[in-house]
Scaffold this active site. Structure first.
Site, PDB file in Angstrom:
ATOM      1  N   ARG A   1      18.826 -20.580 -20.301  1.00 64.72           N
ATOM      2  CA  ARG A   1      17.689 -21.415 -20.746  1.00 64.72           C
ATOM      3  C   ARG A   1      17.145 -22.330 -19.660  1.00 64.72           C
ATOM      4  NH1 ARG A   1      21.009 -21.663 -25.374  1.00 64.72           N
ATOM      5  NH2 ARG A   1      20.297 -20.132 -26.885  1.00 64.72           N
TER       6      ARG A   1
ATOM      7  N   LYS B   1       4.176 -21.400 -11.770  1.00 61.39           N
ATOM      8  CA  LYS B   1       3.893 -20.207 -12.567  1.00 61.39           C
ATOM      9  C   LYS B   1       4.860 -19.118 -12.119  1.00 61.39           C
ATOM     10  CE  LYS B   1      -0.962 -20.554 -13.865  1.00 61.39           C
ATOM     11  NZ  LYS B   1      -2.295 -19.949 -13.715  1.00 61.39           N
TER      12      LYS B   1
ATOM     13  N   GLU C   1      -6.669 -16.353  -0.610  1.00 56.37           N
ATOM     14  CA  GLU C   1      -6.348 -17.496  -1.485  1.00 56.37           C
ATOM     15  C   GLU C   1      -6.688 -18.814  -0.776  1.00 56.37           C
ATOM     16  OE1 GLU C   1      -5.572 -17.077  -4.610  1.00 56.37           O
ATOM     17  OE2 GLU C   1      -4.264 -15.348  -4.891  1.00 56.37           O
TER      18      GLU C   1
ATOM     19  N   LYS D   1      -3.929 -27.383  -4.078  1.00 56.90           N
ATOM     20  CA  LYS D   1      -3.197 -26.826  -5.229  1.00 56.90           C
ATOM     21  C   LYS D   1      -2.376 -27.915  -5.911  1.00 56.90           C
ATOM     22  CE  LYS D   1      -0.898 -23.240  -7.462  1.00 56.90           C
ATOM     23  NZ  LYS D   1      -0.560 -21.842  -7.551  1.00 56.90           N
TER      24      LYS D   1
ATOM     25  N   GLU E   1      -2.273 -25.666 -17.416  1.00 54.52           N
ATOM     26  CA  GLU E   1      -3.572 -24.979 -17.477  1.00 54.52           C
ATOM     27  C   GLU E   1      -4.292 -25.196 -18.807  1.00 54.52           C
ATOM     28  OE1 GLU E   1      -3.683 -21.326 -15.173  1.00 54.52           O
ATOM     29  OE2 GLU E   1      -5.171 -20.536 -16.542  1.00 54.52           O
TER      30      GLU E   1
ATOM     31  N   ARG F   1      -6.882 -26.341 -14.155  1.00 50.95           N
ATOM     32  CA  ARG F   1      -6.045 -25.417 -13.379  1.00 50.95           C
ATOM     33  C   ARG F   1      -6.613 -23.994 -13.404  1.00 50.95           C
ATOM     34  NH1 ARG F   1       0.536 -24.786 -12.680  1.00 50.95           N
ATOM     35  NH2 ARG F   1       0.349 -22.978 -11.317  1.00 50.95           N
TER      36      ARG F   1
ATOM     37  N   ASN G   1      -8.110 -19.723 -10.684  1.00 52.80           N
ATOM     38  CA  ASN G   1      -8.227 -18.285 -10.950  1.00 52.80           C
ATOM     39  C   ASN G   1      -9.573 -17.706 -10.546  1.00 52.80           C
ATOM     40  OD1 ASN G   1      -5.735 -17.396 -12.001  1.00 52.80           O
ATOM     41  ND2 ASN G   1      -6.116 -18.615 -13.825  1.00 52.80           N
TER      42      ASN G   1
ATOM     43  N   HIS H   1      -9.945 -14.001 -10.102  1.00 51.95           N
ATOM     44  CA  HIS H   1      -8.722 -13.352 -10.567  1.00 51.95           C
ATOM     45  C   HIS H   1      -8.933 -12.446 -11.778  1.00 51.95           C
ATOM     46  CE1 HIS H   1      -6.876 -15.993  -7.701  1.00 51.95           C
ATOM     47  NE2 HIS H   1      -5.655 -15.657  -8.039  1.00 51.95           N
TER      48      HIS H   1
ATOM     49  N   HIS I   1      -7.480  -9.081 -11.140  1.00 50.95           N
ATOM     50  CA  HIS I   1      -6.383  -8.503 -11.931  1.00 50.95           C
ATOM     51  C   HIS I   1      -6.804  -7.153 -12.508  1.00 50.95           C
ATOM     52  CE1 HIS I   1      -4.218 -12.633 -12.633  1.00 50.95           C
ATOM     53  NE2 HIS I   1      -4.030 -12.145 -11.433  1.00 50.95           N
TER      54      HIS I   1
ATOM     55  N   HIS J   1      -2.759  -8.101  -4.003  1.00 47.81           N
ATOM     56  CA  HIS J   1      -3.302  -9.148  -4.878  1.00 47.81           C
ATOM     57  C   HIS J   1      -4.430  -9.919  -4.172  1.00 47.81           C
ATOM     58  CE1 HIS J   1      -3.384 -12.348  -7.866  1.00 47.81           C
ATOM     59  NE2 HIS J   1      -3.260 -13.225  -6.886  1.00 47.81           N
TER      60      HIS J   1
HETATM   61  P1  NAD Z   1       4.526  -9.722  -1.747  1.00 51.06           P
HETATM   62  O1  NAD Z   1       5.520 -10.650  -2.289  1.00 51.06           O
HETATM   63  O2  NAD Z   1       4.511  -8.333  -2.252  1.00 51.06           O
HETATM   64  O3  NAD Z   1       4.670  -9.702  -0.156  1.00 51.06           O
HETATM   65  C1  NAD Z   1       3.827  -8.867   0.588  1.00 51.06           C
HETATM   66  C2  NAD Z   1       4.617  -7.924   1.512  1.00 51.06           C
HETATM   67  O4  NAD Z   1       5.045  -8.660   2.650  1.00 51.06           O
HETATM   68  C3  NAD Z   1       5.873  -7.355   0.903  1.00 51.06           C
HETATM   69  O5  NAD Z   1       6.051  -6.046   1.374  1.00 51.06           O
HETATM   70  C4  NAD Z   1       6.950  -8.272   1.442  1.00 51.06           C
HETATM   71  O6  NAD Z   1       8.224  -7.682   1.447  1.00 51.06           O
HETATM   72  C5  NAD Z   1       6.454  -8.500   2.820  1.00 51.06           C
HETATM   73  N1  NAD Z   1       6.890  -9.706   3.477  1.00 51.06           N
HETATM   74  C6  NAD Z   1       7.093 -10.923   2.922  1.00 51.06           C
HETATM   75  N2  NAD Z   1       7.330 -11.824   3.860  1.00 51.06           N
HETATM   76  C7  NAD Z   1       7.316 -11.179   5.045  1.00 51.06           C
HETATM   77  C8  NAD Z   1       7.485 -11.591   6.378  1.00 51.06           C
HETATM   78  N3  NAD Z   1       7.658 -12.869   6.701  1.00 51.06           N
HETATM   79  N4  NAD Z   1       7.428 -10.664   7.347  1.00 51.06           N
HETATM   80  C9  NAD Z   1       7.190  -9.361   7.037  1.00 51.06           C
HETATM   81  N5  NAD Z   1       6.982  -8.912   5.803  1.00 51.06           N
HETATM   82  C10 NAD Z   1       7.044  -9.832   4.806  1.00 51.06           C
HETATM   83  O7  NAD Z   1       3.033 -10.276  -1.954  1.00 51.06           O
HETATM   84  P2  NAD Z   1       2.387 -11.726  -1.859  1.00 51.06           P
HETATM   85  O8  NAD Z   1       1.011 -11.490  -1.406  1.00 51.06           O
HETATM   86  O9  NAD Z   1       3.239 -12.673  -1.142  1.00 51.06           O
HETATM   87  O10 NAD Z   1       2.358 -12.208  -3.375  1.00 51.06           O
HETATM   88  C11 NAD Z   1       1.611 -11.521  -4.344  1.00 51.06           C
HETATM   89  C12 NAD Z   1       2.206 -11.811  -5.687  1.00 51.06           C
HETATM   90  O11 NAD Z   1       2.127 -13.200  -5.948  1.00 51.06           O
HETATM   91  C13 NAD Z   1       1.499 -11.107  -6.818  1.00 51.06           C
HETATM   92  O12 NAD Z   1       2.444 -10.553  -7.686  1.00 51.06           O
HETATM   93  C14 NAD Z   1       0.728 -12.228  -7.501  1.00 51.06           C
HETATM   94  O13 NAD Z   1       0.550 -11.989  -8.868  1.00 51.06           O
HETATM   95  C15 NAD Z   1       1.635 -13.385  -7.263  1.00 51.06           C
HETATM   96  N6  NAD Z   1       0.942 -14.683  -7.293  1.00 51.06           N
HETATM   97  C16 NAD Z   1       1.493 -15.650  -8.059  1.00 51.06           C
HETATM   98  C17 NAD Z   1       0.916 -16.902  -8.085  1.00 51.06           C
HETATM   99  C18 NAD Z   1       1.568 -18.003  -8.853  1.00 51.06           C
HETATM  100  O14 NAD Z   1       0.951 -19.058  -9.028  1.00 51.06           O
HETATM  101  N7  NAD Z   1       2.792 -17.834  -9.304  1.00 51.06           N
HETATM  102  C19 NAD Z   1      -0.250 -17.165  -7.354  1.00 51.06           C
HETATM  103  C20 NAD Z   1      -0.785 -16.136  -6.578  1.00 51.06           C
HETATM  104  C21 NAD Z   1      -0.172 -14.896  -6.557  1.00 51.06           C
HETATM  105  N1  GLY Z   2      -2.556 -19.097  -8.854  1.00 52.29           N
HETATM  106  C1  GLY Z   2      -3.093 -19.751  -9.987  1.00 52.29           C
HETATM  107  C2  GLY Z   2      -2.308 -20.910 -10.471  1.00 52.29           C
HETATM  108  O1  GLY Z   2      -1.279 -21.222  -9.919  1.00 52.29           O
HETATM  109  O2  GLY Z   2      -2.661 -21.520 -11.427  1.00 52.29           O
END
Ligand code: NAD
Ligand code: GLY
Length: 386
Positions: A140, A162, A204, A246, A256, A260, A264, A267, A271, A284
């Site tokens: 939890r 998130k 972003e 942010k 949100e 917030r 998006n 997005h 998405h 993404h």
């Molecule tokens: P990712 O986590 O897939 O990383 C991208 C690629 O880079 C992967 O292959 C990873 O293994 C590689 N990688 C990571 N760090 C590295 C490094 N230092 N050197 C070499 N390779 C490296 O993608 P991302 O763009 O980091 O994140 C996208 C995800 O984040 C999506 O799922 C999206 O929905 C999510 N997201 C979440 C939020 C949130 O608020 N929680 C906001 C934006 C995006």
């Molecule tokens: N990436 C959108 C949020 O964190 O709200």
């Protein structure tokens, strides 16, 4: 070296507010759940970065099979002395699902890790979202630290709490709000990031300029070459300014309920592209880039945004090597079906983040759906079988 407390609940020296060597520091102000964001080179290897935040003895590092070979050793060395465990996930957005999430729970339970365990999310947004969600659910709720290693994760996903996974019917549809205890963004990790991933992160970054920070948008236009060349100071500045934006939005609207949703921008379209084309085909950040241009174009068609501002947004994103045209493979009905699976939908009405200017975003359902449909028809019309 970090010295773990002898008991899980023992008092911990509170974070003094001093940044470890070379770090920029800012705070996400959420009352008792406030936490620092540290940004700078060489942070992973500094025990001083970790010490204030790891309060029990047990640590589970969650990473993936790309990032772990690069950075796990440094993290484990900095955490020497703790009861360290690791779980290495397969790399890819297509693994951001409940099956892969279960591997984290397997690791936690097999090692009999207790409520005082802290998870360390070492990787990009996929690892961060999954480790954070596991931390939200395990017994939890346990603590976690975000250690983002992509630009996208350093400027966005690691901040704000998130967490979650994808469902075949919708992106990030299963999740929870769960704030980390700290964000440690080591900018040296960006040196190994593939170019395409760097660009995805820049999408972003541009988003913050478009939604609320026109001066930052101007700065990005002026520093495009420095950022693409991975100039360390320019990247650190872009990360700090993004995180400041942010953190301010999250502090004002953690769950949100209102503003917030502005984070998006692009997005809902993005998405739809990600899910419609198959997770992992479009990154993404790439989908968000094309989505932000669509949001700008729709805003212009509604008479809210000057054509010159659409061109500026398009040019900056294209200048970062990002796709600015959506795929033509989706029919209008498919677009609308995908966009209807959006967390901003209220009472069956689609709400979108649209622009009244650079730096002036609104979230609204108050637009003519026929204008949206016409825009989507033009995109689909550019493809084979609209
Ligand atoms: P990712 O986590 O897939 O990383 C991208 C690629 O880079 C992967 O292959 C990873 O293994 C590689 N990688 C990571 N760090 C590295 C490094 N230092 N050197 C070499 N390779 C490296 O993608 P991302 O763009 O980091 O994140 C996208 C995800 O984040 C999506 O799922 C999206 O929905 C999510 N997201 C979440 C939020 C949130 O608020 N929680 C906001 C934006 C995006
Ligand atoms: N990436 C959108 C949020 O964190 O709200």
């Amino acid at each position: 070296m970090a010295t773990p407390d002898s008991s899980p609940d023992s008092a911990v020296p509170s974070d003094s507010g001093r940044a470890p060597t070379g770090a920029r520091r800012l705070e996400v102000d959420l009352g008792e759940r406030s936490y620092p964001i540290l940004i700078g080179p060489g942070l992973l290897a500094q025990p001083a970065c970790w010490q204030p935040h790891v309060r029990g003895r047990q640590v589970l590092v969650v990473s993936n099979d790309t990032v772990a070979p690069l950075y796990l050793e440094a993290v484990e060395a900095a955490l020497a002395g703790f009861d360290l465990h690791r779980v290495i996930l397969p790399d890819g957005e297509q693994y951001k699902d409940l099956d892969t999430l279960n591997r984290i729970f397997d690791a936690l339970l097999e090692a009999r890790l207790g409520r005082d365990v802290i998870l360390v999310a070492l990787g990009g947004g996929v690892v961060g979202d999954m480790a954070g969600f596991a931390a939200a659910c395990y017994q939890r709720g346990v603590a976690f630290i975000q250690v983002p290693t992509t630009l996208l994760a350093q400027v966005d996903s690691s901040v704000g709490g998130k967490t979650g996974v994808n469902h075949p019917l919708g992106k990030n549809m299963i999740g929870a709000f769960h704030q980390p205890r700290a964000v440690i963004a080591d900018t040296d990790t960006l040196r190994t990031l593939p170019e395409r991933e760097l660009a995805a992160g820049l999408a972003e970054v541009v988003k913050y300029g478009l939604i609320r920070d026109p001066a930052f948008f101007d700065w990005l236009e002026a520093h495009r070459e420095h950022l693409l060349a991975r100039d360390a100071d320019a990247l650190a500045e872009a990360i700090e300014r993004s995180c400041r934006n942010k953190a301010a939005v999250v502090a004002a609207d953690e769950r949100e309920a209102g503003q917030r949703a502005l984070l998006n921008l692009g997005h809902t379209f993005g998405h739809a592209i990600e899910a419609g084309m198959g997770y992992g085909v479009w990154l993404h950040g790439e989908a968000v880039a094309a989505g932000m241009v669509l949001a700008a174009e729709l805003s212009a068609r509604l008479g809210w945004l000057d054509a010159a501002d659409v061109s500026r947004a398009r040019a900056l994103l294209a200048g970062f090597g990002l796709p600015v045209d959506p795929p033509a493979a989706l029919s209008v009905e498919r677009w609308l079906a995908l966009m209807a699976v959006d967390k901003k939908v209220q009472g069956g009405r689609l709400r979108l983040v649209l622009l009244h200017g650079i730096g002036r975003a609104v979230v609204t359902a108050d637009f003519d759906p026929a204008v949206l449909r016409a825009l989507l028809a033009d995109i689909a019309g550019a493809g084979a079988g609209a």
